[in-house]
Design an enzyme around this catalytic site. Structure first.
Site, PDB file in Angstrom:
ATOM      1  N   GLY A  20       7.903  19.855  29.773  1.00 46.48           N
ATOM      2  CA  GLY A  20       7.183  18.487  30.087  1.00 46.48           C
ATOM      3  C   GLY A  20       6.012  18.391  29.168  1.00 46.48           C
ATOM      4  N   LEU A  21       5.436  17.318  29.538  1.00 49.57           N
ATOM      5  CA  LEU A  21       4.283  16.771  28.652  1.00 49.57           C
ATOM      6  C   LEU A  21       2.928  17.705  29.028  1.00 49.57           C
ATOM      7  CD1 LEU A  21       2.857  14.577  26.955  1.00 49.57           C
ATOM      8  CD2 LEU A  21       2.485  13.330  28.952  1.00 49.57           C
ATOM      9  N   TYR A 143       5.992   9.555  45.613  1.00 46.47           N
ATOM     10  CA  TYR A 143       5.338  10.573  44.723  1.00 46.47           C
ATOM     11  C   TYR A 143       4.098  11.159  45.297  1.00 46.47           C
ATOM     12  CZ  TYR A 143       3.745  12.498  40.359  1.00 46.47           C
ATOM     13  OH  TYR A 143       3.198  13.479  39.352  1.00 46.47           O
ATOM     14  N   PRO A 172      -5.352  15.132  37.925  1.00 47.83           N
ATOM     15  CA  PRO A 172      -5.705  14.398  36.605  1.00 47.83           C
ATOM     16  C   PRO A 172      -5.605  12.880  36.819  1.00 47.83           C
ATOM     17  CG  PRO A 172      -3.684  15.385  36.527  1.00 47.83           C
ATOM     18  CD  PRO A 172      -4.162  15.780  37.880  1.00 47.83           C
ATOM     19  N   ASN A 174      -4.643   9.204  34.428  1.00 46.32           N
ATOM     20  CA  ASN A 174      -3.371   8.949  33.912  1.00 46.32           C
ATOM     21  C   ASN A 174      -3.334   9.801  32.505  1.00 46.32           C
ATOM     22  OD1 ASN A 174      -2.189   6.400  35.279  1.00 46.32           O
ATOM     23  ND2 ASN A 174      -4.131   5.924  35.277  1.00 46.32           N
ATOM     24  N   HIS A 188       5.550   5.856  31.470  1.00 49.61           N
ATOM     25  CA  HIS A 188       4.133   5.520  31.678  1.00 49.61           C
ATOM     26  C   HIS A 188       3.549   4.423  30.901  1.00 49.61           C
ATOM     27  CE1 HIS A 188       4.130   9.363  34.044  1.00 49.61           C
ATOM     28  NE2 HIS A 188       3.816   8.591  35.221  1.00 49.61           N
ATOM     29  N   ARG A 218      -7.629   1.275  34.584  1.00 43.98           N
ATOM     30  CA  ARG A 218      -6.953   2.708  34.555  1.00 43.98           C
ATOM     31  C   ARG A 218      -7.934   3.833  33.682  1.00 43.98           C
ATOM     32  NH1 ARG A 218      -4.962   0.707  38.117  1.00 43.98           N
ATOM     33  NH2 ARG A 218      -2.870   0.655  38.805  1.00 43.98           N
TER      34      ARG A 218
END
Length: 331
Positions: A20-21, A143, A172, A174, A188, A218
């Site tokens: 994953g990222l 979530y 964290p 975004n 996202h 954001r």
């Protein structure tokens, strides 16, 4: 208060969600620092929603440290269309992994949460103690509840088993960066906009439609910065460190850049990075989500950590990654 445990280069480290990222960024950081005794498992090799399989994995491998970056993630649309799945899958992944790690005697555990755990309408910037003080944002409530549950399980283990448990939770803001998901509907905001603006430019369109009013604010952090923060905290922060700050039991800590911007400002920067010079139109029918979400990362900053990658540089790096890999994101 210093960390009760400090990772040594010969010790075994399990990174859950390594494809994953965030997980891939943590792998890069560990390898850069000379840590090579790293365990990984793909979803095909280990389904983290399978309690029996997870318990067996920890019993057999006995990792010393764990970075928990595995999760089902998505943007506003994906979340609100499958609140049940986002809650169920993430809760199962977290509970199975956290509990099995505790039973296997893991020295230290880093749980990756999200800034969306905090109430929709709470004071800004958001301090850790604002958790559960008012209702959540409804579009990603499933979530958020799953992440809150994982955070709380880590907290309870630290509280009731201080001699055995050292579980920290990183919240964290975004995140974005190379390797992100560029799906037009399930990604996202930053990867979605990079793709949208690029495709509009290549098609010769003179306008791009964005959801919402553009007024929502954001905060963004590059994945390599959050990986650096996780590594820093694993070496310098323990689950009961908050007691020294008069916040007994509060083992979670915010990780952000310290600054935020409106969606209009973000769209302007992305259009410049991509080279799109058309008009940006805002569709007010669709929701903005939480009006503002700026984390108070002062606890982390006081420990000595700061981000190093500017938003513009990070966006250019991410856009280059998209251009190289865009053929994988045609759907």
């Amino acid at each position: 208060m210093q960390s009760k445990h400090v990772m040594q280069k010969n010790e075994k480290i399990y990174v859950a969600g390594h494809n994953g990222l965030v997980g891939s960024a943590i792998i890069r950081k560990l390898q850069k620092e000379g840590f090579n005794n790293i365990i990984v498992r793909s979803h095909a090799e280990l389904d983290l929603t399978d309690q029996t399989a997870v318990r067996r994995f920890f019993e057999e491998e006995r990792p010393d440290y764990v970075f928990m970056a595995a999760a089902k993630v998505g943007g506003i649309q994906a979340n609100r269309e499958a609140l049940d799945q986002f809650m169920y899958i993430n809760t199962m992944i977290e509970f199975n992994t956290i509990h099995a790690a505790y039973e296997a005697g893991v020295q230290k555990f880093c749980f990756l949460g999200s800034g969306c755990i905090y109430p929709r309408d709470c004071p800004q910037p958001i301090k850790e103690e604002y958790l559960l003080t008012s209702p959540l944002e409804v579009t990603n409530e499933g979530y958020a509840l799953a992440k809150i549950s994982g955070l709380k399980l880590c907290e309870y283990l630290n509280t009731h088993h201080p001699d055995r448990a050292d579980f920290i939770s990183v919240m964290p803001c975004n995140l974005y960066g190379p390797g992100d998901n560029y799906h037009p509907e399930h990604s996202h905001v930053i990867p979605a906009l990079l793709r949208k603006f690029h495709e509009a430019k290549m098609a010769g369109r003179n306008e791009v439609i964005m959801w919402g009013t553009g007024s929502a604010m954001r905060e963004f952090l590059h994945i390599d910065d959050v990986a650096d923060a996780c590594f820093f905290l694993m070496q310098n922060y323990s689950g009961d460190c908050a007691a020294s700050a008069n916040v007994p039991g509060m083992s979670w800590i915010n990780v952000g850049s310290g600054t935020d911007m409106t969606m209009r400002e973000l769209a302007s920067v992305i259009s410049e990075v991509v080279g799109f010079d058309g008009e940006i139109i805002y569709d007010h029918v669709h929701p903005d989500g939480t009006p503002r979400k700026l984390l108070d990362s002062s606890r982390l900053f006081k420990l000595g950590w700061r981000p190093s990658i500017s938003l513009e540089n990070g966006l250019r790096q991410t856009f280059e990654d998209y251009l190289i890999n865009k053929d994988h994101y045609r759907s």
